[in-house]
Design an enzyme around this catalytic site. Structure first.
Site, PDB file in Angstrom:
ATOM      1  N   TYR A   1      -0.702   2.498   3.300  1.00 49.24           N
ATOM      2  CA  TYR A   1      -0.645   1.158   2.706  1.00 49.24           C
ATOM      3  C   TYR A   1      -1.044   0.108   3.736  1.00 49.24           C
ATOM      4  O   TYR A   1      -1.882  -0.763   3.472  1.00 49.24           O
ATOM      5  CB  TYR A   1       0.771   0.912   2.192  1.00 49.24           C
ATOM      6  CG  TYR A   1       0.994  -0.447   1.574  1.00 49.24           C
ATOM      7  CD1 TYR A   1       0.614  -0.699   0.253  1.00 49.24           C
ATOM      8  CD2 TYR A   1       1.608  -1.469   2.290  1.00 49.24           C
ATOM      9  CE1 TYR A   1       0.831  -1.945  -0.326  1.00 49.24           C
ATOM     10  CE2 TYR A   1       1.834  -2.713   1.719  1.00 49.24           C
ATOM     11  CZ  TYR A   1       1.437  -2.941   0.407  1.00 49.24           C
ATOM     12  OH  TYR A   1       1.657  -4.184  -0.164  1.00 49.24           O
TER      13      TYR A   1
ATOM     14  N   LYS B   1      -4.346  -2.425   3.666  1.00 50.79           N
ATOM     15  CA  LYS B   1      -4.244  -3.889   3.646  1.00 50.79           C
ATOM     16  C   LYS B   1      -4.938  -4.496   4.874  1.00 50.79           C
ATOM     17  O   LYS B   1      -5.485  -5.600   4.789  1.00 50.79           O
ATOM     18  CB  LYS B   1      -2.784  -4.331   3.576  1.00 50.79           C
ATOM     19  CG  LYS B   1      -2.075  -3.963   2.281  1.00 50.79           C
ATOM     20  CD  LYS B   1      -2.654  -4.671   1.064  1.00 50.79           C
ATOM     21  CE  LYS B   1      -1.795  -4.464  -0.180  1.00 50.79           C
ATOM     22  NZ  LYS B   1      -2.351  -5.104  -1.390  1.00 50.79           N
TER      23      LYS B   1
ATOM     24  N   THR C   1       9.861  -6.606  -7.152  1.00 51.06           N
ATOM     25  CA  THR C   1       9.011  -5.988  -8.184  1.00 51.06           C
ATOM     26  C   THR C   1       9.270  -4.486  -8.107  1.00 51.06           C
ATOM     27  O   THR C   1      10.058  -4.026  -7.266  1.00 51.06           O
ATOM     28  CB  THR C   1       7.517  -6.241  -7.890  1.00 51.06           C
ATOM     29  OG1 THR C   1       7.205  -5.609  -6.641  1.00 51.06           O
ATOM     30  CG2 THR C   1       7.193  -7.721  -7.811  1.00 51.06           C
TER      31      THR C   1
END
Ligand code: NDP
Length: 243
Positions: A167, A171, A202
């Site tokens: 991840y 990014k 979230t």
């Protein structure tokens, strides 16, 4: 409530839940026609009905990691003839296998590739295909939803959240893309920026995150719609942060 449609359109990827849905809601409320990129039209229909003005929104079946899906979504978008002013590259994944004690040394190439397929390659492909439409609109804007996890400088200083290697690397690549694209479009009236939304409640951020979705998204939208929007910046709540 009075409603003024400002005859401009925005495309938001990953719009059926989380930050993408709230971005759709807030932009729609501000008068934008919103194209909501979703992977599941049934879930998308439910999401669309939560907008202030669902008549000024449309679903686009869009899996950014699938070039065929990107191609047909852009074709559909072009056929509508709406002047696209805003692209928000929001869709993103953090895969389960990435959240491990030392994913840097333990993660397999498949997980790495799958993360990049959505967070980087798919996003670049979609942006390239949507660009001709953006270039026809005065004051067009591309906003990449990045993360401080992609900040090389933070990690170089032993950022406490240094796990999730796939991840973070995806990014970081997105951040480099943001700078390159901003430079490439500097003379063409398309502003390109990246934002870190903060750690938000979230599905990805989890229930432990300190920020509520509407609050985080209001800060993003305030920045995105600034009259004097800069280009080539990495921002958290309107303030520049280090790449
Ligand atoms: P969620 O997991 O809640 O939502 C992710 C969204 O991305 C979903 O709509 C999902 O669709 C969509 N998506 C995933 N893969 C694809 C794909 N291949 N094609 C199209 N859509 C896809 O995450 P958030 O709302 O929290 O995250 C939004 C963005 O914000 C991401 O880019 C994330 O990296 C970034 N971010 C989030 C932070 C947080 O704390 N929440 C912190 C920093 C950055 P579906 O429902 O079909 O799975």
């Amino acid at each position: 409530m009075s409603y003024t449609f400002n005859n401009k359109a925005a495309l938001i990827t990953g719009a059926n839940r989380g930050l993408g849905l709230e971005l759709s809601r807030q932009l729609n409320k501000k008068g934008y026609f919103v194209f909501m990129g979703v992977r599941d039209l049934e879930k998308g229909k439910i999401a669309l009905q939560t907008l202030t003005n669902p008549d000024y929104a449309s679903l686009l079946l869009l899996d950014v990691s699938d070039p065929a899906s990107v191609g047909s979504a852009v074709k559909q978008l072009d056929q509508t003839g709406y002047p696209l002013q805003i692209l928000v590259n929001n869709a993103g994944v953090m895969m389960d296998g990435d959240v491990m004690k030392d994913s840097t040394t333990e993660i397999g190439p498949e997980q790495l590739r799958k993360t990049f397929d959505t967070n980087f390659f798919g996003l670049v492909e979609l942006t390239n295909q949507v660009l001709p439409s953006l270039l026809q609109t005065p004051d067009a804007r591309i906003l990449n939803i990045s993360s401080d996890m992609g900040s090389l400088q933070l990690h170089a200083r032993q950022h406490p959240l240094a796990r999730t290697f796939a991840y973070n690397a995806s990014k970081a690549a997105l951040n480099m893309y943001t700078i390159h694209l901003a430079n490439a479009l500097r003379d063409k009236n398309v502003k390109v920026n990246a934002v870190h939304p903060g750690w938000v409640k979230t599905d990805m951020g989890s229930e432990y995150a300190p920020l509520e979705i509407p609050d985080a998204v209001t800060a993003i939208v305030d920045f995105l719609l600034k009259d004097d929007l800069p280009t080539g910046k990495f921002v958290f709540r309107g303030e520049e942060i280090e790449w």
